[in-house]
Design a protein around this motif. Structure first.
Motif, PDB file in Angstrom:
ATOM      1  N   UNK A 115       0.849  -1.192   0.000  1.00 61.97           N
ATOM      2  CA  UNK A 115       0.000   0.000   0.000  1.00 61.97           C
ATOM      3  C   UNK A 115       0.885   1.243   0.000  1.00 61.97           C
ATOM      4  N   UNK A 116       0.388   2.329  -0.588  1.00 61.08           N
ATOM      5  CA  UNK A 116       1.120   3.591  -0.552  1.00 61.08           C
ATOM      6  C   UNK A 116       0.702   4.403   0.672  1.00 61.08           C
ATOM      7  N   UNK A 117       1.257   5.609   0.810  1.00 59.26           N
ATOM      8  CA  UNK A 117       0.998   6.436   1.986  1.00 59.26           C
ATOM      9  C   UNK A 117      -0.455   6.896   2.069  1.00 59.26           C
ATOM     10  N   UNK A 118      -1.177   6.851   0.949  1.00 62.84           N
ATOM     11  CA  UNK A 118      -2.588   7.236   0.923  1.00 62.84           C
ATOM     12  C   UNK A 118      -3.513   6.047   1.180  1.00 62.84           C
ATOM     13  N   UNK A 119      -2.949   4.940   1.658  1.00 61.78           N
ATOM     14  CA  UNK A 119      -3.697   3.723   2.001  1.00 61.78           C
ATOM     15  C   UNK A 119      -4.304   3.051   0.775  1.00 61.78           C
ATOM     16  N   UNK A 120      -3.713   3.299  -0.388  1.00 62.38           N
ATOM     17  CA  UNK A 120      -4.171   2.689  -1.629  1.00 62.38           C
ATOM     18  C   UNK A 120      -3.346   1.440  -1.936  1.00 62.38           C
ATOM     19  N   UNK A 121      -4.019   0.390  -2.372  1.00 59.20           N
ATOM     20  CA  UNK A 121      -3.348  -0.856  -2.727  1.00 59.20           C
ATOM     21  C   UNK A 121      -2.598  -0.672  -4.042  1.00 59.20           C
ATOM     22  N   UNK A 122      -1.291  -0.792  -3.986  1.00 60.31           N
ATOM     23  CA  UNK A 122      -0.453  -0.581  -5.167  1.00 60.31           C
ATOM     24  C   UNK A 122      -0.246  -1.884  -5.930  1.00 60.31           C
ATOM     25  N   UNK A 123       0.049  -2.963  -5.190  1.00 64.86           N
ATOM     26  CA  UNK A 123       0.325  -4.239  -5.858  1.00 64.86           C
ATOM     27  C   UNK A 123       0.121  -5.382  -4.883  1.00 64.86           C
ATOM     28  N   UNK A 124      -0.026  -6.568  -5.451  1.00 66.83           N
ATOM     29  CA  UNK A 124      -0.118  -7.800  -4.679  1.00 66.83           C
ATOM     30  C   UNK A 124       0.830  -8.827  -5.276  1.00 66.83           C
ATOM     31  N   UNK A 125       1.358  -9.680  -4.400  1.00 62.73           N
ATOM     32  CA  UNK A 125       2.219 -10.757  -4.883  1.00 62.73           C
ATOM     33  C   UNK A 125       1.826 -12.037  -4.163  1.00 62.73           C
ATOM     34  N   UNK A 126       1.550 -13.070  -4.938  1.00 64.91           N
ATOM     35  CA  UNK A 126       1.147 -14.352  -4.379  1.00 64.91           C
ATOM     36  C   UNK A 126       2.361 -15.268  -4.316  1.00 64.91           C
ATOM     37  N   UNK A 127       2.850 -15.498  -3.109  1.00 70.30           N
ATOM     38  CA  UNK A 127       4.000 -16.392  -2.915  1.00 70.30           C
ATOM     39  C   UNK A 127       3.453 -17.776  -2.583  1.00 70.30           C
ATOM     40  N   UNK A 128       3.343 -18.610  -3.606  1.00 74.98           N
ATOM     41  CA  UNK A 128       2.755 -19.939  -3.436  1.00 74.98           C
ATOM     42  C   UNK A 128       3.784 -20.864  -2.803  1.00 74.98           C
ATOM     43  N   UNK A 129       3.559 -21.151  -1.550  1.00 75.13           N
ATOM     44  CA  UNK A 129       4.492 -21.965  -0.771  1.00 75.13           C
ATOM     45  C   UNK A 129       3.701 -22.698   0.295  1.00 75.13           C
TER      46      UNK A 129
END
Length: 516
Positions: free
Chosen positions: A74-88
């Motif tokens: 998330x950025x400083x404005x509480x907005x979701x910037x990216x997601x990463x799925x670490x399949x483990x």
């Protein structure tokens, strides 16, 4: 004209009466969709550029099983910037932390081919996720059930292998304790790492466990990362005890590359419990509870001023719970016991006053009938009263207060319990409840109850410099449509704010609370 003035006065009175008295403001981030309904929050930290990194373990399948880790940026404005799925999958998560732009996830794994337990760390830069794994250490052992020590009250030393990972308060370092016993071989090794994953030293603690088994609980590490102070329960191995003997005692252990020293806290008729070490300027203190009997029914707050080099106790204080505290908790009926208290947090002021808080926590179990008619064992986790204490710099208790609340959960404890923040000599407690207001008991005590609604109000309870209590509902459930994970916030003491993660089903958001 008079009617207009009168109307204006009524409006002004309404505004003043509804004005918020707690010095906080809050900001809701945007609600985002989420495809993992079942998950647990593991790590929430700053990314170093004003934003935030969040790690969740998610579960899928008809029988829910861990499938991987979702990392949200998330950025400083509480907005979701990216997601990463670490399949483990297949590894047991231990802890996670962010250091110098690197996300580190610590796991414990059993290697069946080699017959050993292995600690692994998976590391990735947060700019472009690309995890690499590194083995920190391995311990030859047969596989056992629940090797990681987590229980607050009882530890099992008969498995053959047990281990624990403890970080210091500032997360500048951590220890890995490994205790393996097979036949006549009995090895207990303590490893100290910094959060750059460099091993500072390892120490063979085996000579100390001939007569006792150790369950470590809390640590403090010096700034140069050369010395670690460990507080733990030392369980005696002997089988027979006198009526007035306890089966364990609390000890403070100092470990460095040069060796170790041990100080036990044993006074006639006093039984310390849940001690926590604090490094101050040229001083080391341990604070916790004490009992007048050899059980977990507490009578007050214990304080020990210890020489950080020799571990000699310079002074000790046993502060009994005040009359105000007993009235908070029991009202006029004070012939009851205080027990099951678990340490939660400590804050130190510039004058070295100590604010210490704990929670009444215990686990119950019972049988429940499923839809198929099967009887299954269910464990329920109880998060009840909050205990808050102020000690002066010499360990004298200035006040102690009890905040009555009742919460129970069978699932994710992140939504229960509480979080705290200290500012300008005042202590603030965040709790979530479906109730609109606390309940008045016998016209003398307030209690915050869990309630039944899916939505949650956010209450802020304050204790001022003199321990005077106040409270206010700061966020209404109609506004906070998603429940906050109130016990797992991110504190930013430089900017005086708290960040909370809110989630239900397929929706999620961040909520920031600023202290004004």
């Amino acid at each position: 004209m008079k009617k207009q003035i009168l109307l204006l006065c009524f409006l002004l009175i309404g505004v003043l009466s509804s004005a918020q008295k707690m010095p906080v403001s809050y900001d809701f981030g945007e609600k985002f969709n989420d495809r993992y309904r079942y998950s647990n929050l593991l790590t929430l930290d700053e990314d170093g550029t004003g934003g935030y990194i969040l790690v969740r373990a998610y579960y899928q399948g008809l029988i829910l099983r861990p499938k991987g880790y979702l990392i949200e940026h998330y950025n400083k404005d509480l907005e979701l910037v990216s997601e990463y799925n670490y399949k483990l999958k297949g590894l047991d998560f231990v802890d996670g932390f962010l250091k110098n732009g690197q996300l580190n996830l610590l796991f414990l794994n059993y290697n069946y081919d080699r017959g050993q337990y292995e600690y692994w760390v998976h590391t990735s830069p947060i700019i472009a996720f690309n995890f690499r794994s590194e083995k920190l250490l391995s311990i030859a052992s047969e596989e056992v059930n629940d090797p990681v020590g987590k229980n607050f009250y009882n530890r099992n030393f008969s498995n053959g292998f047990s281990t624990a990972v403890l970080f210091n308060e500032d997360k500048t370092g951590f220890i890995i304790s490994t205790h393996h016993k097979k036949g006549k071989s009995n090895k207990h090794i303590i490893h100290l790492y910094d959060t750059a994953l460099r091993k500072r030293f390892e120490y063979d603690f085996s000579d100390e466990i001939e007569e006792k088994n150790y369950a470590f609980e809390n640590i403090a590490i010096t700034r140069d990362l050369q010395t670690v102070y460990i507080v733990g329960k030392a369980y005696f191995k002997k089988r027979r005890f006198q009526v007035d003997e306890r089966k364990f005692q609390y000890e403070l252990i100092q470990i460095s590359q040069n060796g170790n020293k041990t100080q036990s806290f044993v006074d006639p008729g006093k039984y310390p419990e849940a001690l926590y070490p604090i490094i101050l300027d040229n001083r080391l203190v341990c604070i916790g509870f004490y009992a007048d009997r050899k059980d977990n029914r507490y009578n007050g707050i214990a304080y020990f001023d210890v020489d950080p080099t020799t571990l000699e106790v310079n002074s000790r204080k046993y502060n009994p719970f005040s009359q105000q505290f007993m009235e908070d908790k029991f009202g006029r009926d004070q012939d009851k016991d205080i027990k099951n208290l678990v340490f939660k947090g400590v804050e130190i002021t510039t004058e070295e006053d100590i604010f210490f808080n704990a929670e009444e926590y215990f686990v119950t179990s019972g049988l429940e009938v499923t839809g198929a008619g099967q009887r299954v064992k269910i464990e329920r986790y109880h998060y009840n009263d909050i205990v808050s204490v102020k000690l002066d710099s010499n360990g004298n208790m200035e006040w102690a207060r009890n905040i009555n609340k009742t919460e129970v959960t069978q699932g994710d404890g992140a939504y229960a319990s509480y979080s705290s923040y200290c500012k300008d000599g005042k202590t603030y407690f965040f709790i979530c409840t479906a109730a609109e207001n606390p309940q008045l008991i016998n016209n003398e005590r307030l209690i915050f109850k869990q309630g039944l609604s899916r939505n949650r109000n956010v209450f802020l309870i304050s204790l001022d410099e003199n321990g005077k209590m106040d409270y206010e509902k700061i966020i209404d459930q109609q506004e906070a449509r998603l429940p906050l994970m109130v016990s797992k916030p991110l504190k930013n003491e430089q900017e005086d704010n708290m960040l909370f993660y809110a989630k239900r089903g397929s929706k999620k958001q961040l909520v920031k609370v600023d202290f004004n």
